[in-house]
Design a protein around this motif. Structure first.
Motif, PDB file in Angstrom:
ATOM      1  N   SER A  74      -5.633   3.006  -1.650  1.00  0.00           N
ATOM      2  CA  SER A  74      -4.966   4.121  -0.986  1.00  0.00           C
ATOM      3  C   SER A  74      -5.651   5.461  -1.234  1.00  0.00           C
ATOM      4  CB  SER A  74      -3.505   4.218  -1.450  1.00  0.00           C
ATOM      5  OG  SER A  74      -2.809   3.024  -1.186  1.00  0.00           O
ATOM      6  N   HIS A 129      -5.221   8.770   1.118  1.00  0.00           N
ATOM      7  CA  HIS A 129      -3.986   9.468   0.755  1.00  0.00           C
ATOM      8  C   HIS A 129      -4.186  10.309  -0.496  1.00  0.00           C
ATOM      9  CE1 HIS A 129      -1.468   7.429   3.719  1.00  0.00           C
ATOM     10  NE2 HIS A 129      -2.137   6.338   3.419  1.00  0.00           N
ATOM     11  N   GLY A 160       0.828  -1.198   0.000  1.00  0.00           N
ATOM     12  CA  GLY A 160       0.000   0.000   0.000  1.00  0.00           C
ATOM     13  C   GLY A 160       0.860   1.246   0.000  1.00  0.00           C
ATOM     14  N   TYR A 161       0.215   2.390  -0.196  1.00  0.00           N
ATOM     15  CA  TYR A 161       0.973   3.632  -0.298  1.00  0.00           C
ATOM     16  C   TYR A 161       1.657   3.993   1.025  1.00  0.00           C
ATOM     17  CZ  TYR A 161       2.186   8.456  -1.167  1.00  0.00           C
ATOM     18  OH  TYR A 161       2.893   9.620  -1.298  1.00  0.00           O
ATOM     19  N   ASP A 162       0.922   3.876   2.113  1.00  0.00           N
ATOM     20  CA  ASP A 162       1.404   4.358   3.403  1.00  0.00           C
ATOM     21  C   ASP A 162       2.676   3.646   3.862  1.00  0.00           C
ATOM     22  OD1 ASP A 162       1.200   5.984   5.691  1.00  0.00           O
ATOM     23  OD2 ASP A 162       0.317   4.347   6.824  1.00  0.00           O
TER      24      ASP A 162
END
Length: 203
Positions: A122, A126, A39-41
């Motif tokens: 995401s 985000h 994932g992005y985070d």
């Protein structure tokens, strides 16, 4: 003082340059894999560099920030420069079908599905992911298609088409609603295409 000129931030060293022209491709492939898996985070530039076998400075040199790496990794999945001419090549008739078939083909291909899953998952939390989704699904693809068709309100039409396809993709590939999740792709295309056609071409 050594008299040497200071190095620009993110500029690769000679050793890093010797990674060769394949280094950029490896970074993109690593970024797609990391964003899809973590994932992005939880994805970092350092982690992408480690998977690609390069120094983090080289990632910054080619792409700048984490957001820019993310955007570049998504663009590889869509390839708008080659897709738009193909979608528009035969004129406005059945453009909805060609667009639907292309969009769902991206999702059906495991290699391009993974980064798209990362984007949709995401995008809710985000802004960088939401921006990538807007940029490559809407502005780089659908707005250009609608604009080339010479219809009123092309941006609004593109937004309607995007919301329709992204909604189906979310239900089918992310939360896997049945029977939508397991129905044949061509059945979806057949039902979705007339709606996209109406959005994009009807006055």
């Amino acid at each position: 003082m050594t008299g040497e000129a200071p190095r620009r931030r993110g500029r690769p060293s000679r050793t890093e340059r010797e990674q060769g022209p394949g280094a950029r491709t490896r970074i993109l492939e690593a970024a797609r894999a990391e964003f899809a898996e973590r994932g992005y985070d939880k994805t970092s530039v350092r982690g992408i560099a480690k998977v690609a076998g390069v120094d983090a400075a080289l990632v910054h040199h080619y792409f700048g920030s984490k957001d820019e790496v993310f955007a570049a990794a998504i663009e590889v999945s869509f390839e708008p420069a080659t897709v738009i001419p193909a979608v528009l090549a035969e004129g406005p008739e059945r453009v909805g079908e060609r667009l639907a078939r292309y969009f769902f083909a991206v999702w059906e291909n495991p290699a391009t599905r993974a980064p798209m899953l990362a984007v949709i998952r995401s995008a809710v939390t985000h802004e960088a992911a939401a921006k990538a989704l807007r940029t490559f699904v809407l502005r780089r693809l659908l707005e250009r298609v609608a604009g080339d068709l010479d219809v009123p309100n092309p941006k609004f039409r593109a937004e309607l088409a995007a919301s329709h396809m992204i909604g189906i993709a979310f239900a089918r590939y992310v939360i896997k609603v049945e029977p939508l999740a397991s129905v044949d792709q061509e059945e979806i295309v057949a039902l979705v295409a007339p709606t996209l056609q109406r959005y994009l071409t009807e006055a």
